[in-house]
Write an enzyme that holds these catalytic residues in place. Structure first.
Site, short mmCIF file in Angstrom:
data_model
loop_
_atom_site.label_atom_id
_atom_site.label_comp_id
_atom_site.label_asym_id
_atom_site.label_seq_id
_atom_site.Cartn_x
_atom_site.Cartn_y
_atom_site.Cartn_z
N TYR A 140 35.86 32.97 42.60
CA TYR A 140 37.24 32.48 42.59
C TYR A 140 37.66 32.04 41.18
O TYR A 140 38.73 32.38 40.70
CB TYR A 140 37.33 31.31 43.57
N LYS A 142 40.60 33.51 38.79
CA LYS A 142 41.70 32.65 38.37
C LYS A 142 41.78 32.55 36.84
O LYS A 142 42.87 32.47 36.27
CB LYS A 142 41.54 31.26 38.98
#
Length: 303
Positions: free
Chosen positions: A170, A174
């Site tokens: 993640y 990001k």
């Protein structure tokens, strides 16, 4: 005066949480909104088109203008479907909020290929595809002589910029979205398109499932107290970045409750310099200032 009066804004991942608040405020500020959400679970599995439709119905019931879509924002064909819907229903498009994403936390050494690939696809590609399609549309309009004033708002995360244990997939996605934001702003600014990103901190289905975070983001027991982690608190900065009054581009902003900060990009710190090639013996000594955290943050140069 409504700050987005007559604008057309597409919001992905708008069926719940933060995306829902972005869509609702944009509509309340006068925008025609394309509410997009596949209705997938937080880990990307399943679909439920009714989620996007419910938000669109809420907006229209409140006197706003919205249409629902369940297009997959992580694909070029899905992004094109979103662009076509905006043009067909509202005649133009001025704003894009890339909020869609998934989460599959795992300690890195236990992470499977699918857990890595699916999150990179569901996050980074879900920003890439709409940016690619909408960016090309605005470039074509600009080259044809139209006066383009458009805005993209991407959604990064502190997990990517500051790090978070268990979120390497993640966080990597990001961080990629933050870098994409900066580079894309440099590339398509000439066509009248601004590109910025936010790192929201709020109570969502993703944060409520993270151990140790659920209690921190819970609503206050006192109903009259300010709810710092209400996702609606993040919506104003997103709406502002969509307005013509905002001329900033290539920036990343942190938003939590009533607090907004600008994230600074990677920058040079302390430096050592030699007129020639270093030896390992020299580096064993001279690298020490760089290997320690500089207490004063001076970034002094040595040579």
């Amino acid at each position: 005066m409504k700050h987005l009066q007559g604008k057309v804004v597409v919001v992905t991942g708008a069926g719940r949480g933060l995306g829902r608040e972005y869509a609702k405020l944009a509509a309340a500020e006068g925008a025609h909104v394309v509410v997009d959400d596949t209705g997938a679970a937080a880990d990307g599995t399943g679909t439920d088109p009714s989620l996007a439709q419910t938000v669109a119905d809420e907006i229209t019931a409140a006197g706003g203008s919205a249409v629902a879509s369940s297009a997959d924002a992580a694909s070029i064909s899905g992004a094109q479907e979103l662009l076509n819907l905006a043009l067909e229903r509202f005649g133009a498009v001025h704003g894009l909020v890339n909020n869609a994403g998934i989460l599959r936390d795992r300690m890195f050494v236990n992470m499977s290929e699918d857990e890595w690939d699916d999150v990179i696809h569901g996050q980074l590609r879900a920003a890439f595809a709409p940016c690619r399609v909408f960016g090309a549309h605005w470039r074509a309009r600009s080259k044809s002589g139209d006066d383009v004033s458009a805005s993209i708002v991407n959604v990064a995360s502190t997990s990517g910029l500051n790090g978070a244990v268990g979120q390497s997939n993640y966080g990597a996605a990001k961080a990629g979205i933050a870098s994409l934001t900066i580079i894309l702003a440099q590339e398509i600014g000439r066509y009248g398109v601004r590109v910025n990103a936010i790192t929201p901190v709020a109570r969502t289905r993703m944060t409520e499932d993270v151990p140790g975070i659920k209690d921190m983001v819970a609503a206050p027991e006192d109903p009259s107290a300010f709810d710092t982690y209400d996702p609606a608190n993040v919506a104003p900065i997103v709406a502002h970045l969509l307005t013509d009054a905002c001329d900033v581009t290539g920036k990343v902003f942190y938003a939590k409750g009533g607090e907004i900060r600008q994230f600074l990009p990677w920058h040079y710190g302390q430096t050592i310099v030699k007129d020639g090639r270093w030896t390992l013996d020299e580096l064993a000594v001279e690298m020490k200032p760089l290997e320690r955290d500089a207490a004063d943050g001076s970034g002094a140069t040595h040579g």
